[in-house]
Scaffold this motif. Structure first.
Motif, PDB file in Angstrom:
ATOM      1  N   LEU A 115      11.144   5.154   0.335  1.00 45.07           N
ATOM      2  CA  LEU A 115      12.275   5.526  -0.380  1.00 45.07           C
ATOM      3  C   LEU A 115      12.550   4.830  -1.519  1.00 45.07           C
ATOM      4  O   LEU A 115      12.956   5.580  -2.527  1.00 45.07           O
ATOM      5  CB  LEU A 115      13.522   5.198   0.868  1.00 45.07           C
ATOM      6  CG  LEU A 115      14.813   5.778   0.365  1.00 45.07           C
ATOM      7  CD1 LEU A 115      14.691   7.477   0.506  1.00 45.07           C
ATOM      8  CD2 LEU A 115      15.842   5.380   1.454  1.00 45.07           C
ATOM      9  N   SER A 116      12.182   3.451  -1.747  1.00 45.04           N
ATOM     10  CA  SER A 116      12.330   2.793  -2.862  1.00 45.04           C
ATOM     11  C   SER A 116      11.299   3.376  -3.810  1.00 45.04           C
ATOM     12  O   SER A 116      11.412   3.251  -5.282  1.00 45.04           O
ATOM     13  CB  SER A 116      12.029   1.384  -2.641  1.00 45.04           C
ATOM     14  OG  SER A 116      10.809   1.023  -2.301  1.00 45.04           O
ATOM     15  N   GLU A 117       9.894   3.758  -3.328  1.00 44.20           N
ATOM     16  CA  GLU A 117       8.894   4.337  -4.408  1.00 44.20           C
ATOM     17  C   GLU A 117       9.374   5.692  -5.196  1.00 44.20           C
ATOM     18  O   GLU A 117       9.178   5.955  -6.084  1.00 44.20           O
ATOM     19  CB  GLU A 117       7.757   4.490  -3.409  1.00 44.20           C
ATOM     20  CG  GLU A 117       6.909   3.268  -3.246  1.00 44.20           C
ATOM     21  CD  GLU A 117       6.523   2.430  -4.628  1.00 44.20           C
ATOM     22  OE1 GLU A 117       5.850   2.935  -5.417  1.00 44.20           O
ATOM     23  OE2 GLU A 117       6.745   1.445  -4.960  1.00 44.20           O
ATOM     24  N   ILE A 118      10.415   6.327  -4.245  1.00 47.09           N
ATOM     25  CA  ILE A 118      11.065   7.427  -4.829  1.00 47.09           C
ATOM     26  C   ILE A 118      11.718   7.139  -5.985  1.00 47.09           C
ATOM     27  O   ILE A 118      11.770   7.686  -7.040  1.00 47.09           O
ATOM     28  CB  ILE A 118      11.883   8.471  -3.837  1.00 47.09           C
ATOM     29  CG1 ILE A 118      10.861   9.101  -2.712  1.00 47.09           C
ATOM     30  CG2 ILE A 118      12.695   9.513  -4.399  1.00 47.09           C
ATOM     31  CD1 ILE A 118      10.269  10.256  -2.972  1.00 47.09           C
ATOM     32  N   ALA A 119      12.648   6.116  -5.819  1.00 46.15           N
ATOM     33  CA  ALA A 119      13.487   5.725  -6.817  1.00 46.15           C
ATOM     34  C   ALA A 119      12.769   5.096  -8.186  1.00 46.15           C
ATOM     35  O   ALA A 119      13.028   5.469  -9.207  1.00 46.15           O
ATOM     36  CB  ALA A 119      14.448   4.754  -6.592  1.00 46.15           C
ATOM     37  N   ARG A 164       1.096  -1.305   0.084  1.00 45.10           N
ATOM     38  CA  ARG A 164       0.082  -0.160   0.001  1.00 45.10           C
ATOM     39  C   ARG A 164       0.726   1.259  -0.103  1.00 45.10           C
ATOM     40  O   ARG A 164       0.199   2.326  -0.119  1.00 45.10           O
ATOM     41  CB  ARG A 164      -0.790   0.028   1.227  1.00 45.10           C
ATOM     42  CG  ARG A 164      -1.987  -1.156   1.107  1.00 45.10           C
ATOM     43  CD  ARG A 164      -3.099  -0.764   2.331  1.00 45.10           C
ATOM     44  NE  ARG A 164      -3.555   0.196   2.299  1.00 45.10           N
ATOM     45  CZ  ARG A 164      -4.389   0.813   3.024  1.00 45.10           C
ATOM     46  NH1 ARG A 164      -4.300   0.364   4.268  1.00 45.10           N
ATOM     47  NH2 ARG A 164      -4.847   1.895   2.852  1.00 45.10           N
ATOM     48  N   ILE A 165       1.963   1.116   0.157  1.00 45.58           N
ATOM     49  CA  ILE A 165       3.056   2.533   0.050  1.00 45.58           C
ATOM     50  C   ILE A 165       3.366   2.555  -1.344  1.00 45.58           C
ATOM     51  O   ILE A 165       4.397   2.349  -2.099  1.00 45.58           O
ATOM     52  CB  ILE A 165       4.278   2.122   0.995  1.00 45.58           C
ATOM     53  CG1 ILE A 165       3.976   1.300   2.038  1.00 45.58           C
ATOM     54  CG2 ILE A 165       5.227   3.288   0.970  1.00 45.58           C
ATOM     55  CD1 ILE A 165       3.099   2.074   3.228  1.00 45.58           C
ATOM     56  N   LYS A 166       2.496   3.517  -1.712  1.00 43.59           N
ATOM     57  CA  LYS A 166       2.615   4.196  -3.240  1.00 43.59           C
ATOM     58  C   LYS A 166       2.434   5.450  -3.186  1.00 43.59           C
ATOM     59  O   LYS A 166       1.998   6.412  -2.272  1.00 43.59           O
ATOM     60  CB  LYS A 166       1.112   3.708  -3.914  1.00 43.59           C
ATOM     61  CG  LYS A 166       1.220   2.019  -4.192  1.00 43.59           C
ATOM     62  CD  LYS A 166       2.365   1.464  -4.846  1.00 43.59           C
ATOM     63  CE  LYS A 166       2.388  -0.020  -4.923  1.00 43.59           C
ATOM     64  NZ  LYS A 166       3.417  -0.759  -5.811  1.00 43.59           N
ATOM     65  N   ILE A 167       3.652   6.101  -4.035  1.00 46.02           N
ATOM     66  CA  ILE A 167       3.397   7.699  -4.129  1.00 46.02           C
ATOM     67  C   ILE A 167       2.032   8.119  -5.150  1.00 46.02           C
ATOM     68  O   ILE A 167       1.732   7.699  -6.140  1.00 46.02           O
ATOM     69  CB  ILE A 167       4.604   8.215  -4.677  1.00 46.02           C
ATOM     70  CG1 ILE A 167       5.791   8.081  -3.878  1.00 46.02           C
ATOM     71  CG2 ILE A 167       4.494   9.474  -5.217  1.00 46.02           C
ATOM     72  CD1 ILE A 167       7.040   8.259  -4.500  1.00 46.02           C
ATOM     73  N   PHE A 185      15.892  15.257  -4.092  1.00 51.37           N
ATOM     74  CA  PHE A 185      16.648  14.580  -3.221  1.00 51.37           C
ATOM     75  C   PHE A 185      16.260  14.959  -1.714  1.00 51.37           C
ATOM     76  O   PHE A 185      16.548  13.867  -0.761  1.00 51.37           O
ATOM     77  CB  PHE A 185      18.224  15.261  -3.404  1.00 51.37           C
ATOM     78  CG  PHE A 185      19.147  14.704  -2.226  1.00 51.37           C
ATOM     79  CD1 PHE A 185      19.698  13.511  -2.210  1.00 51.37           C
ATOM     80  CD2 PHE A 185      19.618  15.525  -1.245  1.00 51.37           C
ATOM     81  CE1 PHE A 185      20.560  13.021  -1.271  1.00 51.37           C
ATOM     82  CE2 PHE A 185      20.125  15.132  -0.482  1.00 51.37           C
ATOM     83  CZ  PHE A 185      21.050  13.639  -0.379  1.00 51.37           C
ATOM     84  N   SER A 186      15.509  16.083  -1.506  1.00 53.80           N
ATOM     85  CA  SER A 186      15.163  16.483   0.008  1.00 53.80           C
ATOM     86  C   SER A 186      14.225  15.294   0.673  1.00 53.80           C
ATOM     87  O   SER A 186      14.225  15.016   1.609  1.00 53.80           O
ATOM     88  CB  SER A 186      14.438  17.660  -0.213  1.00 53.80           C
ATOM     89  OG  SER A 186      13.063  17.593  -0.821  1.00 53.80           O
ATOM     90  N   GLY A 187      13.511  14.516  -0.417  1.00 55.63           N
ATOM     91  CA  GLY A 187      12.573  13.623  -0.161  1.00 55.63           C
ATOM     92  C   GLY A 187      13.385  12.454   0.598  1.00 55.63           C
ATOM     93  O   GLY A 187      13.049  11.799   1.537  1.00 55.63           O
TER      94      GLY A 187
END
Length: 359
Positions: free
Chosen positions: A339-343, A263-266, A296-298
């Protein structure tokens, strides 16, 4: 006991239990908060006890807020800055029985939200945090004292993690093996940040440091942003602190307590609204380096929070309240997933930033 203590504090501000109704309010975990409703007149007030276990120098909060309030009154008198009301003796806070209290005006016809339900709310919140930083662009940050030293210092948080790792029982290290590996593998975030610290165009700014949605007041009818509240953590910092914390708390519909990692989605519409709102105030004053580091701040703030949860788990859950023994480990898993979702979404997220920097 609380009401008896509050009665003493009321006297410091010229009220009594007989002429004032006291109601405990708020969902914050740090400070105790009460709504004061005097029986005469329509004005209400917020009475708040400062948690000295977290804020070990409460007078620093008072001095910071007075300095900022005086600056805004001189240079931006139309801005609504919720400054504390002095005691009847003229003190910035009431100091009674080794406890510190402050009184704030209640802002009528406003609401604060605990959960974002519309991208427009993300826009308004980001705009308000950006506006406060913009108005304080020429304020001398050297005159402010850190109210929580090292609060957003990733170097410190990584050091605390490595210490916790070295001292943790083998059983806890084994339980957290994957997350420990994640923490070590992401140290490049700290190294990357450190490489920018000597740049001339990476200035210290006046930052709020706690940009969750509940720290913004919105108009109760239009939901337009009115002002920023909960100013205890306002102190010098990098722009990364505010924008990164917004990314951490606005982009996913789930909080850090969600254990279903699928459920961890952007939410891209929320990201775009947040960027638009922030840049509507900050674009003109952000430096080239700051613009380069927006996404990067995120990463910076999310990684830092993952380290803090993981460190607390390894330390035996001594800081964050937990309802079960592995909750801080689950929170760390949650943040590493975010963090992986940001990538995963990096190209699209960076595209949104660049498009809004152009127009």
């Amino acid at each position: 006991m609380e009401l008896n203590l509050a009665s003493e504090v009321l006297n410091a501000y010229g009220f009594t239990k007989k002429n004032t109704t006291i109601t405990q309010i708020g969902t914050g975990l740090i400070n105790c908060t009460y709504l004061l409703s005097p029986h005469a007149g329509n004005q209400k007030y917020i009475l708040q006890q400062i948690n000295i276990a977290v804020f070990k120098s409460p007078w620093a909060i008072a001095e910071n807020l007075k300095a900022i309030s005086d600056y805004l009154a001189q240079h931006h008198p139309d801005y609504l800055f919720i400054k504390p009301i002095p005691t009847i003796e003229g003190a910035e806070m009431a100091h009674i029985n080794q406890e510190f209290w402050r009184l704030l005006p209640f802002v009528h016809h406003t609401v604060s939200l605990d959960v974002l339900t519309d991208p427009k709310q993300a826009f308004e919140a980001a705009k308000q945090f950006g506006k406060l930083s913009r108005l304080l662009n020429n304020f001398d940050t050297r005159t402010l004292e850190p109210t929580i030293p090292g609060f957003h210092d990733l170097g410190l948080r990584y050091k605390q993690f490595t210490q916790a790792l070295s001292e943790a029982p083998a059983a806890l290290r084994e339980q957290a093996e994957i997350q420990i590996e994640d923490a070590l593998n992401h140290k490049y975030i700290l190294d990357y940040y450190t490489s920018y610290l000597q740049k001339d165009d990476f200035p210290d700014r006046v930052m709020h440091h706690d940009t969750k949605i509940s720290n913004v007041l919105l108009d109760e009818k239009t939901f337009k942003g009115i002002c920023v509240i909960d100013l205890d953590t306002i102190m010098p910092g990098k722009f990364i602190s505010d924008l990164g914390d917004m990314m951490r708390t606005y982009l996913c519909a789930c909080s850090e307590n969600e254990i279903d990692l699928t459920r961890i989605k952007i939410r891209l519409p929320y990201f775009e609204a947040m960027i638009k709102g922030y840049l509507s105030e900050m674009k003109a004053i952000l430096t080239a380096t700051e613009k380069e580091l927006m996404l990067f701040s995120g990463r910076y703030i999310i990684y830092m929070q993952a380290l803090r949860f993981l460190s607390d788990f390894l330390n035996g859950n001594t800081y964050y309240p937990v309802s079960y023994p592995t909750q801080n480990l689950d929170r760390a898993k949650n943040q590493f997933q975010l963090l992986s979702e940001i990538a995963v979404n990096e190209k699209e997220l960076q595209g949104i930033i660049e498009e809004n920097l152009l127009y």
